[in-house]
Design a protein around this motif. Structure first.
Motif, PDB file in Angstrom:
ATOM      1  N   LEU A  15       0.817  -1.216   0.000  1.00  0.00           N
ATOM      2  CA  LEU A  15       0.000   0.000   0.000  1.00  0.00           C
ATOM      3  C   LEU A  15       0.852   1.267   0.000  1.00  0.00           C
ATOM      4  O   LEU A  15       0.550   2.238   0.696  1.00  0.00           O
ATOM      5  CB  LEU A  15      -0.966  -0.002   1.188  1.00  0.00           C
ATOM      6  CG  LEU A  15      -1.999  -1.131   1.219  1.00  0.00           C
ATOM      7  CD1 LEU A  15      -2.843  -1.049   2.475  1.00  0.00           C
ATOM      8  CD2 LEU A  15      -2.883  -1.089  -0.010  1.00  0.00           C
ATOM      9  N   CYS A  16       1.930   1.238  -0.748  1.00  0.00           N
ATOM     10  CA  CYS A  16       2.811   2.404  -0.930  1.00  0.00           C
ATOM     11  C   CYS A  16       3.367   2.951   0.380  1.00  0.00           C
ATOM     12  O   CYS A  16       3.612   4.140   0.512  1.00  0.00           O
ATOM     13  CB  CYS A  16       2.078   3.505  -1.690  1.00  0.00           C
ATOM     14  SG  CYS A  16       1.542   3.011  -3.328  1.00  0.00           S
ATOM     15  N   GLY A  17       3.542   2.090   1.361  1.00  0.00           N
ATOM     16  CA  GLY A  17       4.153   2.510   2.613  1.00  0.00           C
ATOM     17  C   GLY A  17       3.214   3.111   3.634  1.00  0.00           C
ATOM     18  O   GLY A  17       3.661   3.619   4.663  1.00  0.00           O
ATOM     19  N   LYS A  18       1.903   3.048   3.382  1.00  0.00           N
ATOM     20  CA  LYS A  18       0.949   3.570   4.365  1.00  0.00           C
ATOM     21  C   LYS A  18       1.067   2.765   5.658  1.00  0.00           C
ATOM     22  O   LYS A  18       1.442   1.593   5.634  1.00  0.00           O
ATOM     23  CB  LYS A  18      -0.481   3.470   3.839  1.00  0.00           C
ATOM     24  CG  LYS A  18      -0.782   4.445   2.735  1.00  0.00           C
ATOM     25  CD  LYS A  18      -2.238   4.391   2.360  1.00  0.00           C
ATOM     26  CE  LYS A  18      -2.510   5.438   1.302  1.00  0.00           C
ATOM     27  NZ  LYS A  18      -3.856   5.941   1.370  1.00  0.00           N
ATOM     28  N   PRO A  19       0.703   3.372   6.790  1.00  0.00           N
ATOM     29  CA  PRO A  19       0.733   2.625   8.045  1.00  0.00           C
ATOM     30  C   PRO A  19      -0.250   1.449   8.005  1.00  0.00           C
ATOM     31  O   PRO A  19      -1.397   1.602   7.585  1.00  0.00           O
ATOM     32  CB  PRO A  19       0.344   3.642   9.112  1.00  0.00           C
ATOM     33  CG  PRO A  19      -0.070   4.872   8.411  1.00  0.00           C
ATOM     34  CD  PRO A  19       0.294   4.752   6.972  1.00  0.00           C
ATOM     35  N   LEU A  20       0.237   0.300   8.423  1.00  0.00           N
ATOM     36  CA  LEU A  20      -0.528  -0.951   8.370  1.00  0.00           C
ATOM     37  C   LEU A  20      -0.724  -1.518   9.770  1.00  0.00           C
ATOM     38  O   LEU A  20       0.018  -1.192  10.690  1.00  0.00           O
ATOM     39  CB  LEU A  20       0.230  -1.995   7.543  1.00  0.00           C
ATOM     40  CG  LEU A  20       0.649  -1.608   6.146  1.00  0.00           C
ATOM     41  CD1 LEU A  20       1.600  -2.647   5.577  1.00  0.00           C
ATOM     42  CD2 LEU A  20      -0.560  -1.430   5.256  1.00  0.00           C
ATOM     43  N   ILE A  21      -1.661  -2.407   9.879  1.00  0.00           N
ATOM     44  CA  ILE A  21      -1.867  -3.155  11.109  1.00  0.00           C
ATOM     45  C   ILE A  21      -1.043  -4.432  11.025  1.00  0.00           C
ATOM     46  O   ILE A  21      -1.297  -5.281  10.167  1.00  0.00           O
ATOM     47  CB  ILE A  21      -3.353  -3.508  11.324  1.00  0.00           C
ATOM     48  CG1 ILE A  21      -4.232  -2.264  11.308  1.00  0.00           C
ATOM     49  CG2 ILE A  21      -3.533  -4.316  12.602  1.00  0.00           C
ATOM     50  CD1 ILE A  21      -3.987  -1.285  12.428  1.00  0.00           C
ATOM     51  N   ARG A  22      -0.038  -4.549  11.868  1.00  0.00           N
ATOM     52  CA  ARG A  22       0.808  -5.743  12.005  1.00  0.00           C
ATOM     53  C   ARG A  22       1.280  -6.326  10.669  1.00  0.00           C
ATOM     54  O   ARG A  22       1.369  -7.532  10.497  1.00  0.00           O
ATOM     55  CB  ARG A  22       0.086  -6.821  12.816  1.00  0.00           C
ATOM     56  CG  ARG A  22      -0.126  -6.431  14.262  1.00  0.00           C
ATOM     57  CD  ARG A  22      -0.763  -7.527  15.095  1.00  0.00           C
ATOM     58  NE  ARG A  22      -2.154  -7.718  14.743  1.00  0.00           N
ATOM     59  CZ  ARG A  22      -2.655  -8.860  14.259  1.00  0.00           C
ATOM     60  NH1 ARG A  22      -1.904  -9.914  14.093  1.00  0.00           N
ATOM     61  NH2 ARG A  22      -3.936  -8.951  13.986  1.00  0.00           N
ATOM     62  N   GLY A  23       1.582  -5.471   9.705  1.00  0.00           N
ATOM     63  CA  GLY A  23       2.090  -5.951   8.430  1.00  0.00           C
ATOM     64  C   GLY A  23       1.041  -6.566   7.522  1.00  0.00           C
ATOM     65  O   GLY A  23       1.353  -7.032   6.431  1.00  0.00           O
ATOM     66  N   LEU A  24      -0.200  -6.572   7.963  1.00  0.00           N
ATOM     67  CA  LEU A  24      -1.288  -7.088   7.127  1.00  0.00           C
ATOM     68  C   LEU A  24      -1.594  -6.064   6.039  1.00  0.00           C
ATOM     69  O   LEU A  24      -1.191  -4.918   6.110  1.00  0.00           O
ATOM     70  CB  LEU A  24      -2.535  -7.321   7.991  1.00  0.00           C
ATOM     71  CG  LEU A  24      -2.377  -8.274   9.180  1.00  0.00           C
ATOM     72  CD1 LEU A  24      -3.607  -8.217  10.076  1.00  0.00           C
ATOM     73  CD2 LEU A  24      -2.142  -9.691   8.684  1.00  0.00           C
ATOM     74  N   ARG A  25      -2.343  -6.453   5.077  1.00  0.00           N
ATOM     75  CA  ARG A  25      -2.769  -5.514   4.035  1.00  0.00           C
ATOM     76  C   ARG A  25      -4.024  -4.780   4.490  1.00  0.00           C
ATOM     77  O   ARG A  25      -4.972  -4.574   3.718  1.00  0.00           O
ATOM     78  CB  ARG A  25      -3.020  -6.248   2.721  1.00  0.00           C
ATOM     79  CG  ARG A  25      -1.758  -6.736   2.066  1.00  0.00           C
ATOM     80  CD  ARG A  25      -2.037  -7.299   0.685  1.00  0.00           C
ATOM     81  NE  ARG A  25      -0.798  -7.506  -0.022  1.00  0.00           N
ATOM     82  CZ  ARG A  25      -0.177  -6.575  -0.741  1.00  0.00           C
ATOM     83  NH1 ARG A  25      -0.690  -5.377  -0.842  1.00  0.00           N
ATOM     84  NH2 ARG A  25       0.950  -6.852  -1.351  1.00  0.00           N
ATOM     85  N   ILE A  26      -4.018  -4.390   5.742  1.00  0.00           N
ATOM     86  CA  ILE A  26      -5.114  -3.618   6.324  1.00  0.00           C
ATOM     87  C   ILE A  26      -4.496  -2.330   6.851  1.00  0.00           C
ATOM     88  O   ILE A  26      -3.663  -2.350   7.763  1.00  0.00           O
ATOM     89  CB  ILE A  26      -5.801  -4.401   7.460  1.00  0.00           C
ATOM     90  CG1 ILE A  26      -6.405  -5.693   6.914  1.00  0.00           C
ATOM     91  CG2 ILE A  26      -6.869  -3.533   8.128  1.00  0.00           C
ATOM     92  CD1 ILE A  26      -6.978  -6.608   7.967  1.00  0.00           C
ATOM     93  N   SER A  27      -4.900  -1.202   6.252  1.00  0.00           N
ATOM     94  CA  SER A  27      -4.285   0.066   6.620  1.00  0.00           C
ATOM     95  C   SER A  27      -4.994   0.724   7.798  1.00  0.00           C
ATOM     96  O   SER A  27      -6.185   0.501   8.033  1.00  0.00           O
ATOM     97  CB  SER A  27      -4.299   1.020   5.424  1.00  0.00           C
ATOM     98  OG  SER A  27      -5.625   1.403   5.116  1.00  0.00           O
ATOM     99  N   VAL A  28      -4.227   1.549   8.495  1.00  0.00           N
ATOM    100  CA  VAL A  28      -4.797   2.368   9.562  1.00  0.00           C
ATOM    101  C   VAL A  28      -5.889   3.251   8.967  1.00  0.00           C
ATOM    102  O   VAL A  28      -6.960   3.413   9.558  1.00  0.00           O
ATOM    103  CB  VAL A  28      -3.698   3.216  10.236  1.00  0.00           C
ATOM    104  CG1 VAL A  28      -4.292   4.272  11.148  1.00  0.00           C
ATOM    105  CG2 VAL A  28      -2.724   2.322  10.996  1.00  0.00           C
ATOM    106  N   GLU A  29      -5.640   3.774   7.789  1.00  0.00           N
ATOM    107  CA  GLU A  29      -6.617   4.632   7.115  1.00  0.00           C
ATOM    108  C   GLU A  29      -7.962   3.926   6.944  1.00  0.00           C
ATOM    109  O   GLU A  29      -9.022   4.509   7.196  1.00  0.00           O
ATOM    110  CB  GLU A  29      -6.068   5.045   5.751  1.00  0.00           C
ATOM    111  CG  GLU A  29      -7.021   5.877   4.926  1.00  0.00           C
ATOM    112  CD  GLU A  29      -6.495   6.160   3.528  1.00  0.00           C
ATOM    113  OE1 GLU A  29      -7.192   6.885   2.796  1.00  0.00           O
ATOM    114  OE2 GLU A  29      -5.410   5.671   3.163  1.00  0.00           O
ATOM    115  N   MET A  30      -7.936   2.666   6.527  1.00  0.00           N
ATOM    116  CA  MET A  30      -9.177   1.928   6.322  1.00  0.00           C
ATOM    117  C   MET A  30      -9.927   1.737   7.643  1.00  0.00           C
ATOM    118  O   MET A  30     -11.144   1.911   7.702  1.00  0.00           O
ATOM    119  CB  MET A  30      -8.907   0.567   5.683  1.00  0.00           C
ATOM    120  CG  MET A  30     -10.192  -0.160   5.315  1.00  0.00           C
ATOM    121  SD  MET A  30      -9.931  -1.891   4.902  1.00  0.00           S
ATOM    122  CE  MET A  30      -9.732  -2.588   6.525  1.00  0.00           C
TER     123      MET A  30
END
Length: 79
Positions: A15-30
């Motif tokens: 996700l282009c370096g966006k902050p993630l939850i524990r390296g998952l493909r789930i962003s803080v933004e989402m």
């Protein structure tokens, strides 16, 4: 409480370096968007079973830290 922020990770290849939850493909933004739209924590955890309650708290704490560091400048009204 600071340890909870360890759940927020960054990977330039996901996700282009966006902050993630524990390296998952789930962003803080989402997570923040879902909460802002009124989706309950229980619904999020049900829809994303890999998430844990502390992941949601970490996203909120991360957002708090980002806003707390923000500089606010006076705005001048345009004519």
């Amino acid at each position: 409480m600071q340890d909870i922020l360890n759940r927020i990770t960054f990977n330039k290849d996901i996700l282009c370096g966006k902050p993630l939850i524990r390296g998952l493909r789930i962003s803080v933004e989402m997570i923040l968007e879902l909460l802002a739209r009124g989706v309950t924590e229980e619904e999020i955890l049900q829809d994303y079973p890999q998430l844990e309650p502390d992941d949601l708290r970490a996203a909120l704490l991360y957002a708090h830290h980002m806003v707390a560091r923000e500089n606010v400048f006076d705005r001048v009204a345009v004519g």
